[in-house]
Design a protein around this motif. Structure first.
Motif, PDB file in Angstrom:
ATOM      1  N   TYR B 192      26.907  35.039  51.330  1.00  0.00           N
ATOM      2  CA  TYR B 192      28.387  34.992  50.930  1.00  0.00           C
ATOM      3  C   TYR B 192      29.370  35.358  52.292  1.00  0.00           C
ATOM      4  O   TYR B 192      30.290  34.969  52.328  1.00  0.00           O
ATOM      5  CB  TYR B 192      28.703  35.955  49.886  1.00  0.00           C
ATOM      6  N   ARG B 193      28.728  36.357  53.049  1.00  0.00           N
ATOM      7  CA  ARG B 193      29.339  36.493  54.290  1.00  0.00           C
ATOM      8  C   ARG B 193      29.707  35.238  55.291  1.00  0.00           C
ATOM      9  O   ARG B 193      30.683  34.930  55.679  1.00  0.00           O
ATOM     10  CB  ARG B 193      28.767  37.851  54.877  1.00  0.00           C
ATOM     11  N   PHE B 195      29.492  32.347  54.263  1.00  0.00           N
ATOM     12  CA  PHE B 195      30.503  31.313  53.867  1.00  0.00           C
ATOM     13  C   PHE B 195      31.942  31.711  54.049  1.00  0.00           C
ATOM     14  O   PHE B 195      32.849  31.057  54.247  1.00  0.00           O
ATOM     15  CB  PHE B 195      30.277  31.145  52.238  1.00  0.00           C
ATOM     16  N   GLY B 196      32.010  33.232  53.833  1.00  0.00           N
ATOM     17  CA  GLY B 196      33.487  33.750  54.106  1.00  0.00           C
ATOM     18  C   GLY B 196      33.859  33.541  55.413  1.00  0.00           C
ATOM     19  O   GLY B 196      35.004  32.945  55.694  1.00  0.00           O
ATOM     20  N   TYR B 197      33.032  33.747  56.656  1.00  0.00           N
ATOM     21  CA  TYR B 197      33.344  33.524  57.956  1.00  0.00           C
ATOM     22  C   TYR B 197      33.774  32.007  58.200  1.00  0.00           C
ATOM     23  O   TYR B 197      34.674  31.564  58.924  1.00  0.00           O
ATOM     24  CB  TYR B 197      32.223  34.020  58.734  1.00  0.00           C
ATOM     25  N   LEU B 198      32.971  31.261  57.340  1.00  0.00           N
ATOM     26  CA  LEU B 198      33.217  29.723  57.639  1.00  0.00           C
ATOM     27  C   LEU B 198      34.400  29.596  57.109  1.00  0.00           C
ATOM     28  O   LEU B 198      35.280  28.563  57.833  1.00  0.00           O
ATOM     29  CB  LEU B 198      32.083  28.828  56.739  1.00  0.00           C
ATOM     30  N   VAL B 199      34.868  29.737  55.858  1.00  0.00           N
ATOM     31  CA  VAL B 199      36.119  29.668  55.357  1.00  0.00           C
ATOM     32  C   VAL B 199      37.509  29.962  56.526  1.00  0.00           C
ATOM     33  O   VAL B 199      38.167  29.621  56.734  1.00  0.00           O
ATOM     34  CB  VAL B 199      36.198  30.071  53.998  1.00  0.00           C
ATOM     35  N   GLY B 200      37.128  31.477  56.845  1.00  0.00           N
ATOM     36  CA  GLY B 200      38.035  31.927  57.768  1.00  0.00           C
ATOM     37  C   GLY B 200      38.003  31.154  59.100  1.00  0.00           C
ATOM     38  O   GLY B 200      38.993  31.025  59.300  1.00  0.00           O
TER      39      GLY B 200
END
Lengths: 206, 263
Positions: B192-193, B195-200
């Motif tokens: 999840y982290r 993917f979060g960085y990916l989105v960011g």
């Protein structure tokens, strides 16, 4: 989260359309023509992000990220998410046409609310504090959306109330995933490009 | 431009369909017809009228020679969203029981209600896919602009359409880089982290890109307006199509009025 044509009663459909039209109008008004390229690229960004599937238990869910959209776009999230939903309905067959207003309201109103509540915390704090507020925005937005979806169903008929409850409980894990993901995304964005969350506010040069 | 998020999800149109019936219609005619059809069908409640309403876009799809499997798969994608609600409906609606499952009564009223919603939703979304889903996204923008949709909204839509494929590529590149480093999605916080960085990162790159776009556009004299150049004109084909289409709608309303009370 998409509601389809034919499921809702006329007052709900018309009410949703009116709120969506109002929200889109406010969003467009707060969007000077010079910021449209930025808003368009961000709208495309959220469209692409909504196609990302993340694992959740034995299955996977697709992201909505309307909390993040609210943080970045503010009121402009209304027209941006409307465009995304319109394109999804027309080219992928997701959702429906007469319910476009309701679907926009359910997702964008939640985005704007979460954005208004959490943006001050994201803009002012350190990356860590910002990520906490970001996570709160991400979770809140999905929670608002599920409540709004449930309300649209429940207002349309008593028979939908169990389905509405099911929608809410089924989305609790999704709320958690979106919260963590949005928090992480905000953490990275504030570290790499701190001015990002003010990018679309008027008066500041991009 | 015709590619929204990769070739697999491109418009349903195929190059061979250029000379077909719908291709000769003005995009505005198609948009208006879809809207009128949707409003009309939502108002119907007789299963017979709704079944015929589903047959209208199905016929158009066959006449137009659209890829049947692909089109129907997209329609089915929507059904995935509602299947739970439709299955629940007979059990949650009050009325005389039709059958009993695990001790729960399924009411006849509920079953008909589920059939009604299923038919309505499918008829409208199929009509949308056949008439408007076959347009290039850019054409749709122009049609909406000519139909007096707010200019800002149309510009926003045109920009969105333009940059979806660009950002999709950006996303694919980032995902490829993650894969090279041995990332496989699992049910972990690490996933999840990441993917979060990916989105960011996607967001940061999108904003950077939008700054470069605006600069480049300003260099070319952008003053906040896009000038839409097209020569949309209604022709005889539009008139004929609108006439036949209205005829079909009158038949639907007739069916509703005469059979609605019978069911």
């Amino acid at each position: 989260m998409h509601i389809v044509d034919g499921a809702l009663s006329s007052p709900v459909v018309i009410g949703g359309a009116l709120i969506a039209a109002g929200g889109v109008a406010v969003g467009l008004k707060k969007l000077p023509l010079e910021r449209i390229p930025a808003a368009g690229v961000l709208s495309a960004c959220f469209f692409v992000a909504s196609l990302i599937h993340v694992p959740l238990g034995p299955t996977s869910v697709h992201l909505i990220l309307n909390g993040l959209a609210g943080l970045v776009l503010g009121w402009a999230a209304f027209p941006a998410l409307f465009v995304g939903l319109l394109l999804q309905a027309v080219f992928f067959g997701f959702g429906g046409l007469t319910v476009l207003g309701v679907n926009t309201t359910n997702i964008a109103l939640a985005a704007v609310l979460a954005g208004v509540l959490c943006r001050p915390g994201v803009v002012r704090g350190s990356p860590f504090v910002a990520s906490l507020w970001g996570g709160l925005a991400g979770g809140l937005a999905i929670a608002f959306t599920t409540v709004l979806v449930g309300a649209s169903l429940a207002l349309s008929g008593e028979a939908f109330i169990p389905a509405a409850k099911l929608v809410f409980f089924a989305h609790i894990p999704v709320i958690a995933v979106e919260a963590v993901l949005t928090g992480m995304a905000v953490y990275l964005a504030t570290k790499v490009k701190p001015e990002l969350f003010g990018a679309l506010t008027p008066g500041k040069a991009i | 431009m015709g590619h929204l998020a990769g070739s697999e999800r491109a418009t349903l149109n195929t190059a061979t369909a250029e000379s077909r019936l719908l291709q000769r219609l003005d995009p505005r005619t198609r948009v208006i017809c879809v809207l009128v059809f949707a409003v009309c069908v939502v108002a119907l409640s007789s299963p017979l009228a709704l079944a015929v309403a589903l047959a209208v876009p199905a016929t158009l799809m066959l006449v137009q020679g659209l890829p049947i499997g692909k089109t129907l798969r997209r329609m089915a994608a929507m059904d995935g969203f509602i299947i739970f609600m439709l299955v629940l409906l007979p059990f949650t609606t009050a009325g005389p029981a039709a059958f009993t499952l695990f001790g729960f009564d399924a009411s006849t009223t509920g079953i008909w209600k589920a059939v009604e919603i299923g038919l309505t939703a499918n008829a409208i979304i199929l009509m949308v896919l056949v008439l408007v889903g076959t347009l290039e996204p850019g054409q749709l923008g122009h049609a909406l602009a000519r139909l007096r949709a707010p200019e800002t909204l149309v510009h926003l839509m045109l920009f969105t359409v333009r940059y979806i494929s660009v950002l999709q590529e950006e996303y694919t590149r980032l995902r490829a880089a993650m894969k090279m480093r041995g990332f496989t999605p699992k049910n972990t916080l690490h996933t999840y982290r990441s993917f979060g960085y990916l989105v960011g990162m996607l967001l940061v790159r999108a904003v950077d890109r939008s700054e470069r776009i605006l600069d480049a556009m300003k260099c070319r004299g952008f003053d906040g307006r896009l000038y839409l150049l097209d020569d949309l004109r209604y022709s005889k084909a539009d008139f004929t199509f609108a006439l036949v289409f209205s005829g079909a709608l009158v038949v639907l309303i007739g069916l509703e009025v005469f059979s609605g009370s019978a069911v």
